[in-house]
Design an enzyme around this catalytic site. Sequence first.
Site, mmCIF file in Angstrom:
data_model
loop_
_atom_site.group_PDB
_atom_site.id
_atom_site.type_symbol
_atom_site.label_atom_id
_atom_site.label_comp_id
_atom_site.label_asym_id
_atom_site.label_seq_id
_atom_site.Cartn_x
_atom_site.Cartn_y
_atom_site.Cartn_z
ATOM 1 C CG HIS A 20 -1.914 1.070 1.245
ATOM 2 N ND1 HIS A 20 -2.310 1.660 2.411
ATOM 3 C CD2 HIS A 20 -2.604 1.696 0.257
ATOM 4 C CE1 HIS A 20 -3.195 2.607 2.146
ATOM 5 N NE2 HIS A 20 -3.389 2.641 0.843
ATOM 6 C CG ASP A 28 8.894 10.961 -21.629
ATOM 7 O OD1 ASP A 28 9.987 10.703 -21.070
ATOM 8 O OD2 ASP A 28 8.421 12.110 -21.649
ATOM 9 C CG HIS A 106 9.377 17.867 -15.900
ATOM 10 N ND1 HIS A 106 8.799 16.625 -16.083
ATOM 11 C CD2 HIS A 106 10.587 17.811 -16.510
ATOM 12 C CE1 HIS A 106 9.626 15.852 -16.770
ATOM 13 N NE2 HIS A 106 10.714 16.552 -17.043
ATOM 14 C CE1 TYR A 128 7.956 18.796 -18.903
ATOM 15 C CE2 TYR A 128 7.052 19.497 -21.014
ATOM 16 C CZ TYR A 128 7.940 19.675 -19.968
ATOM 17 O OH TYR A 128 8.820 20.737 -19.995
ATOM 18 C CB ALA A 129 4.076 10.963 -22.191
ATOM 19 C CG ASN A 130 7.283 11.419 -17.838
ATOM 20 O OD1 ASN A 130 7.821 10.495 -18.420
ATOM 21 N ND2 ASN A 130 7.575 12.694 -18.088
#
Length: 139
Positions: A20, A28, A106, A128-130
Site C-alpha cells: 500500500h 516516456d 516537472h 511530459y508523458a509520465n
Amino acid sequence: MKKSTLINSGISYLVATLGHTDEITICDAGLPIPDHVQRIDLALTHGVPSFLDTVRVILSESQIEGVIIAEEFSDVSPVLHEALLKELSKESEETGKSIEIKYVSHEAFKARTEQSRAVVRTGECTPYANVIFQAGVVF
C-alpha cells in the site's frame, strides 16, 4: 504461460510485490531514471510501446489510489494528458474506488521518481508523458 493481460515478468513481479502506497513511475523515452531505482526498459523504438498502452496494461493488474503528474503535461501535450485522465476515470468507475490526482512541477516529478520501487520506460516520445502510480488496496 500466464493467461492474464500482463506477461512481462519484471512488471508482473513488481505489481505482485507492491505494498500500500508504494509507487511505480511509467515514463516516456526521455525521463532521467535514478541509478538506484529499478529500471524496466520496454522501449523498442519511437512510440513502441506507447505510454497509454503501458498505462492500460499496468492498470489491468494493479489497484491504484493516486497518481502524480507533471503540471506541464496538460499544457504541452493536452491530447495525451486528456487520454490519461480518461483512462484513470474509467479505472475509477470499474473499481468503484477514487483515484487522487496530484500535479507537481516537472522538476518535483523527477525528484519524486527517487522514491519509486521501479521506473517503467516506454518508447513514448510525447513531452511530459509520465505518471507515478501510488498503489492502493483491493479491499
